[in-house]
Design an enzyme around this catalytic site. Structure first.
Site, PDB file in Angstrom:
ATOM      1  N   CYS A 179      -3.767   4.581   6.507  1.00 34.37           N
ATOM      2  CA  CYS A 179      -4.405   3.738   7.515  1.00 34.37           C
ATOM      3  C   CYS A 179      -3.690   3.825   8.848  1.00 34.37           C
ATOM      4  O   CYS A 179      -4.229   3.420   9.853  1.00 34.37           O
ATOM      5  CB  CYS A 179      -4.453   2.292   7.047  1.00 34.37           C
TER       6      CYS A 179
ATOM      7  N   ASN B 209       0.800  -1.222   0.000  1.00 34.53           N
ATOM      8  CA  ASN B 209       0.000   0.000   0.000  1.00 34.53           C
ATOM      9  C   ASN B 209       0.837   1.279   0.000  1.00 34.53           C
ATOM     10  O   ASN B 209       0.388   2.308  -0.478  1.00 34.53           O
ATOM     11  CB  ASN B 209      -0.965   0.017   1.197  1.00 34.53           C
TER      12      ASN B 209
HETATM   13  N1  PLP Z   1      -4.667  -4.277   3.269  1.00 33.64           N
HETATM   14  C1  PLP Z   1      -4.094  -3.322   2.519  1.00 33.64           C
HETATM   15  C2  PLP Z   1      -2.915  -3.682   1.678  1.00 33.64           C
HETATM   16  C3  PLP Z   1      -4.604  -2.021   2.507  1.00 33.64           C
HETATM   17  O1  PLP Z   1      -4.027  -1.088   1.756  1.00 33.64           O
HETATM   18  C4  PLP Z   1      -5.735  -1.727   3.311  1.00 33.64           C
HETATM   19  C5  PLP Z   1      -6.253  -0.350   3.379  1.00 33.64           C
HETATM   20  O2  PLP Z   1      -5.610   0.594   3.022  1.00 33.64           O
HETATM   21  C6  PLP Z   1      -6.305  -2.768   4.068  1.00 33.64           C
HETATM   22  C7  PLP Z   1      -5.742  -4.016   4.018  1.00 33.64           C
HETATM   23  C8  PLP Z   1      -7.512  -2.527   4.908  1.00 33.64           C
HETATM   24  O3  PLP Z   1      -8.664  -2.492   4.097  1.00 33.64           O
HETATM   25  P1  PLP Z   1     -10.009  -1.811   4.618  1.00 33.64           P
HETATM   26  O4  PLP Z   1      -9.806  -0.342   4.540  1.00 33.64           O
HETATM   27  O5  PLP Z   1     -11.054  -2.280   3.674  1.00 33.64           O
HETATM   28  O6  PLP Z   1     -10.247  -2.307   5.997  1.00 33.64           O
END
Ligand code: PLP
Length: 393
Positions: free
Chosen positions: A324, A150
């Site tokens: 996040c 990400n």
């Molecule tokens: N995994 C990755 C690689 C992400 O980039 C993200 C969110 O940015 C997530 C998991 C989490 O997803 P969600 O926002 O749907 O909970």
């Protein structure tokens, strides 16, 4: 001008997706578990969405489980496999650069007596297959490697990892939350046993995602309650969101080649101009083996967080590290894992280009960046930057 270059954090809901969802937010509001006609109509929409998604991913509909998003899917995989396979072993292999949804769940499992190996990545943010081969033990029950990162967009050798896990008889999960937007995922070709996806990354609604679980895998249920999702994930079915996710995936797959071409062109133009005009900056991660829209740049002598704030003041939305984990000004553990200088993990900014961005927006961003970086290098502290006043560009 307002410019959104944070498509890795989330994307705009597609108008066609909204249109598809509206009837299920208004007229067709029955509970999909109810046996009357209101409920049956909602259930039919959910069944159709499941079939549509399964077909697009090359799965069968009994292998698609709806969740609240990527975080839940990742949590479910780790907890569900750890619980049901603990008699076989308590060792899990993952990487140092997974999303916190994975890493924090791994940390929890470690406290419960599981052993986790966190694979290193090379300077491009990609694992070496040999390190995976060396990490495997008799008691390894799961390998979980994200499809694409990400923060830096690095794409892992998923097909090779899948083939290796298959040969060893070890379950393989991949977090494809970032990859799903621009990569056509072939579950069978890649030997993927389990996969996480999230609709809001590909112009679908927030709060809905899925976990693909290959038939025959004995995973423990995650949320207890009613019989939804074949007793594995209880809670009233989110019919409009599920319908929206199916539509969003359909549109994404339909337009993928065209959008990828457009994004790549904007990305290359942006990177060339930045490298040409701004000294002492570098692209973090792999040059070619990365998500098309991801541009992660390290600007020497400038704090990433300060850049995000300063760009926001000019109407440009970007991230430092991962959105996040925003709110914490911790250096990026992903950049740190690339093995560069300590400062590299503090001076990175992620620009994530999406299908709706235009060349005018990219030109504006370049113009602002050139002036901003030079100004910011003249000021000495984060304090001055946050207080403003010295940053008129
Ligand atoms: N995994 C990755 C690689 C992400 O980039 C993200 C969110 O940015 C997530 C998991 C989490 O997803 P969600 O926002 O749907 O909970």
């Amino acid at each position: 001008m307002k410019v959104y270059l944070d498509n890795a954090a989330t994307t705009k809901l597609d108008k066609c997706v909204l249109d598809e969802m509206i009837p299920y937010l208004t007229d067709v509001y029955g509970n999909a578990s109810s046996i009357h006609s209101f409920g049956r109509e909602a259930q039919e929409a959910v069944d159709n969405a499941r079939m549509k998604i399964a077909k697009l991913l090359g799965a069968t509909d009994s292998e698609i489980y709806f969740t609240s998003g990527g975080t839940e899917s990742d949590n479910w995989v780790l907890n569900g496999i750890a619980k049901n396979y603990k008699n076989k072993g308590k060792h899990i292999i993952t990487t140092k650069i997974e999303h916190p949804a994975m890493l924090n769940t791994c940390a929890k499992l470690e406290k419960e007596g599981y052993s986790i190996t966190y694979l290193d990545v090379n300077k491009e943010g990609i694992i070496e297959l040999s390190s995976l081969e060396n990490a495997v033990r008799e008691d390894t029950i799961l390998v979980s490697v994200m499809f694409a990162n990400n923060e830096i967009g690095s794409i892992q050798p998923i097909e090779k990892i899948g083939a290796f896990c298959k040969e060893k008889g070890i379950l393989f999960h991949t977090d494809a939350v970032q990859a799903a937007t621009s990569i056509r995922i072939d579950l069978n070709k890649f030997n993927i046993d389990m996969l996480s996806m999230s609709a809001h990354k590909f112009n679908g609604p927030k709060g809905v995602g899925l976990l693909y679980i290959r038939n025959g895998i004995n995973i423990a249920s995650f949320i207890n309650g009613g019989h939804q999702e074949r007793n594995y994930r209880a809670g009233t079915t989110n019919t409009p969101a599920i319908v929206g996710m199916a539509k969003a995936l359909e549109i994404t797959y339909k337009n993928m080649e065209e959008n990828n071409k457009k994004i790549l062109k904007l990305r290359d133009y942006f990177v060339d101009k930045i490298l040409e005009n701004i000294p002492d900056c570098k692209i973090n991660g792999s040059k070619n083996n990365r998500l098309l829209g991801n541009v992660n740049i390290g600007f020497d002598y400038v704090k990433g967080e300060s850049m995000v704030i300063a760009l926001d003041l000019k109407g440009i939305a970007v991230s430092s590290g991962s959105a996040c984990v925003a709110g914490s000004s911790e250096p990026s553990y992903v950049i740190a894992a690339l093995g560069g200088k300590k400062e590299d993990s503090e001076n990175s900014v992620r620009f994530s280009i999406g299908k709706d961005n235009t060349i005018e927006e990219i030109d504006y961003t370049i113009e602002v960046l050139i002036k901003l970086v030079s100004k910011m290098r003249e000021v000495s502290s984060l304090f001055k930057i946050i207080k403003g006043g010295t940053l008129e560009v």
